[in-house]
Design a protein around this motif. Structure first.
Motif, PDB file in Angstrom:
ATOM      1  N   MET A  26      -7.248 -78.066 -10.630  1.00  0.00           N
ATOM      2  CA  MET A  26      -7.213 -76.645 -10.995  1.00  0.00           C
ATOM      3  C   MET A  26      -5.849 -76.269 -11.570  1.00  0.00           C
ATOM      4  O   MET A  26      -5.762 -75.572 -12.578  1.00  0.00           O
ATOM      5  CB  MET A  26      -7.506 -75.783  -9.768  1.00  0.00           C
ATOM      6  CG  MET A  26      -8.892 -75.970  -9.211  1.00  0.00           C
ATOM      7  SD  MET A  26      -9.136 -74.992  -7.722  1.00  0.00           S
ATOM      8  CE  MET A  26      -9.000 -73.343  -8.370  1.00  0.00           C
ATOM      9  N   GLU A  27      -4.785 -76.709 -10.905  1.00  0.00           N
ATOM     10  CA  GLU A  27      -3.411 -76.423 -11.307  1.00  0.00           C
ATOM     11  C   GLU A  27      -2.565 -77.665 -11.064  1.00  0.00           C
ATOM     12  O   GLU A  27      -2.867 -78.464 -10.189  1.00  0.00           O
ATOM     13  CB  GLU A  27      -2.823 -75.268 -10.487  1.00  0.00           C
ATOM     14  CG  GLU A  27      -3.488 -73.931 -10.725  1.00  0.00           C
ATOM     15  CD  GLU A  27      -3.208 -73.369 -12.101  1.00  0.00           C
ATOM     16  OE1 GLU A  27      -2.140 -73.637 -12.678  1.00  0.00           O
ATOM     17  OE2 GLU A  27      -4.090 -72.661 -12.629  1.00  0.00           O
ATOM     18  N   ALA A  28      -1.466 -77.798 -11.809  1.00  0.00           N
ATOM     19  CA  ALA A  28      -0.532 -78.912 -11.598  1.00  0.00           C
ATOM     20  C   ALA A  28       0.884 -78.435 -11.886  1.00  0.00           C
ATOM     21  O   ALA A  28       1.110 -77.648 -12.802  1.00  0.00           O
ATOM     22  CB  ALA A  28      -0.889 -80.086 -12.495  1.00  0.00           C
ATOM     23  N   VAL A  54      -9.185 -75.063  -4.226  1.00  0.00           N
ATOM     24  CA  VAL A  54      -8.493 -73.829  -3.856  1.00  0.00           C
ATOM     25  C   VAL A  54      -7.713 -73.990  -2.552  1.00  0.00           C
ATOM     26  O   VAL A  54      -6.662 -73.389  -2.365  1.00  0.00           O
ATOM     27  CB  VAL A  54      -9.500 -72.668  -3.746  1.00  0.00           C
ATOM     28  CG1 VAL A  54      -8.831 -71.408  -3.245  1.00  0.00           C
ATOM     29  CG2 VAL A  54     -10.170 -72.422  -5.075  1.00  0.00           C
ATOM     30  N   THR A  55      -8.180 -74.823  -1.657  1.00  0.00           N
ATOM     31  CA  THR A  55      -7.589 -74.925  -0.325  1.00  0.00           C
ATOM     32  C   THR A  55      -6.725 -76.160  -0.108  1.00  0.00           C
ATOM     33  O   THR A  55      -6.300 -76.410   1.012  1.00  0.00           O
ATOM     34  CB  THR A  55      -8.698 -74.936   0.741  1.00  0.00           C
ATOM     35  OG1 THR A  55      -9.569 -76.045   0.484  1.00  0.00           O
ATOM     36  CG2 THR A  55      -9.494 -73.644   0.707  1.00  0.00           C
ATOM     37  N   GLU A  56      -6.452 -76.943  -1.151  1.00  0.00           N
ATOM     38  CA  GLU A  56      -5.725 -78.196  -0.957  1.00  0.00           C
ATOM     39  C   GLU A  56      -4.614 -78.362  -1.989  1.00  0.00           C
ATOM     40  O   GLU A  56      -4.794 -78.070  -3.167  1.00  0.00           O
ATOM     41  CB  GLU A  56      -6.707 -79.373  -1.076  1.00  0.00           C
ATOM     42  CG  GLU A  56      -6.109 -80.702  -0.768  1.00  0.00           C
ATOM     43  CD  GLU A  56      -7.129 -81.819  -0.816  1.00  0.00           C
ATOM     44  OE1 GLU A  56      -6.870 -82.849  -0.194  1.00  0.00           O
ATOM     45  OE2 GLU A  56      -8.173 -81.687  -1.484  1.00  0.00           O
ATOM     46  N   PHE A  57      -3.450 -78.825  -1.524  1.00  0.00           N
ATOM     47  CA  PHE A  57      -2.336 -79.189  -2.404  1.00  0.00           C
ATOM     48  C   PHE A  57      -1.997 -80.646  -2.129  1.00  0.00           C
ATOM     49  O   PHE A  57      -1.808 -81.040  -0.982  1.00  0.00           O
ATOM     50  CB  PHE A  57      -1.111 -78.304  -2.161  1.00  0.00           C
ATOM     51  CG  PHE A  57       0.006 -78.606  -3.114  1.00  0.00           C
ATOM     52  CD1 PHE A  57       0.025 -78.042  -4.367  1.00  0.00           C
ATOM     53  CD2 PHE A  57       1.026 -79.479  -2.762  1.00  0.00           C
ATOM     54  CE1 PHE A  57       1.043 -78.323  -5.267  1.00  0.00           C
ATOM     55  CE2 PHE A  57       2.046 -79.776  -3.648  1.00  0.00           C
ATOM     56  CZ  PHE A  57       2.065 -79.192  -4.896  1.00  0.00           C
ATOM     57  N   VAL A  58      -1.916 -81.446  -3.170  1.00  0.00           N
ATOM     58  CA  VAL A  58      -1.688 -82.886  -3.056  1.00  0.00           C
ATOM     59  C   VAL A  58      -0.496 -83.269  -3.930  1.00  0.00           C
ATOM     60  O   VAL A  58      -0.321 -82.724  -5.018  1.00  0.00           O
ATOM     61  CB  VAL A  58      -2.939 -83.672  -3.528  1.00  0.00           C
ATOM     62  CG1 VAL A  58      -2.696 -85.165  -3.513  1.00  0.00           C
ATOM     63  CG2 VAL A  58      -4.142 -83.317  -2.685  1.00  0.00           C
ATOM     64  N   THR A  59       0.296 -84.207  -3.456  1.00  0.00           N
ATOM     65  CA  THR A  59       1.328 -84.818  -4.291  1.00  0.00           C
ATOM     66  C   THR A  59       0.871 -86.232  -4.616  1.00  0.00           C
ATOM     67  O   THR A  59       0.531 -86.999  -3.723  1.00  0.00           O
ATOM     68  CB  THR A  59       2.687 -84.861  -3.574  1.00  0.00           C
ATOM     69  OG1 THR A  59       3.076 -83.528  -3.238  1.00  0.00           O
ATOM     70  CG2 THR A  59       3.747 -85.479  -4.472  1.00  0.00           C
ATOM     71  N   ALA A  60       0.845 -86.541  -5.906  1.00  0.00           N
ATOM     72  CA  ALA A  60       0.425 -87.865  -6.362  1.00  0.00           C
ATOM     73  C   ALA A  60       1.632 -88.620  -6.898  1.00  0.00           C
ATOM     74  O   ALA A  60       2.557 -88.021  -7.451  1.00  0.00           O
ATOM     75  CB  ALA A  60      -0.627 -87.743  -7.453  1.00  0.00           C
ATOM     76  N   TYR A  61       1.595 -89.934  -6.729  1.00  0.00           N
ATOM     77  CA  TYR A  61       2.635 -90.822  -7.240  1.00  0.00           C
ATOM     78  C   TYR A  61       1.974 -91.823  -8.167  1.00  0.00           C
ATOM     79  O   TYR A  61       0.949 -92.401  -7.833  1.00  0.00           O
ATOM     80  CB  TYR A  61       3.331 -91.542  -6.084  1.00  0.00           C
ATOM     81  CG  TYR A  61       3.956 -90.576  -5.117  1.00  0.00           C
ATOM     82  CD1 TYR A  61       5.218 -90.053  -5.348  1.00  0.00           C
ATOM     83  CD2 TYR A  61       3.257 -90.153  -3.992  1.00  0.00           C
ATOM     84  CE1 TYR A  61       5.783 -89.135  -4.466  1.00  0.00           C
ATOM     85  CE2 TYR A  61       3.812 -89.245  -3.106  1.00  0.00           C
ATOM     86  CZ  TYR A  61       5.073 -88.739  -3.354  1.00  0.00           C
ATOM     87  OH  TYR A  61       5.627 -87.836  -2.496  1.00  0.00           O
TER      88      TYR A  61
END
Length: 73
Positions: A26-28, A54-61
């Protein structure tokens, strides 16, 4: 910096998140250097924070040079 080269292609933050997640988020946030080396090839690792829902924030590598990636889930 917002766009970076990953495996020879220029990617936006949303595209980098999509490469790791498999779906467009949704957003980055902006792409940043992760200050660590890839465990597979020793290349530079980038990080991007994104919202797959809407309910989750993730950091990807993601490695800039090979297929290696992981998330903080």
């Amino acid at each position: 910096m917002s766009n970076r080269v990953v495996q020879g292609r220029m990617v936006t933050p949303k595209r980098l998140a999509e490469l790791v997640e498999g779906e467009r988020p949704m957003e980055a946030e902006d792409i940043e250097d992760a200050d660590r080396d890839c465990p597979e090839c020793g290349g530079n690792v980038l990080s991007v924070g994104y919202m797959p829902s809407v309910t989750e924030f993730v950091t990807a590598y993601k490695c800039q040079d090979c297929d290696w990636s992981e998330t903080d889930r």
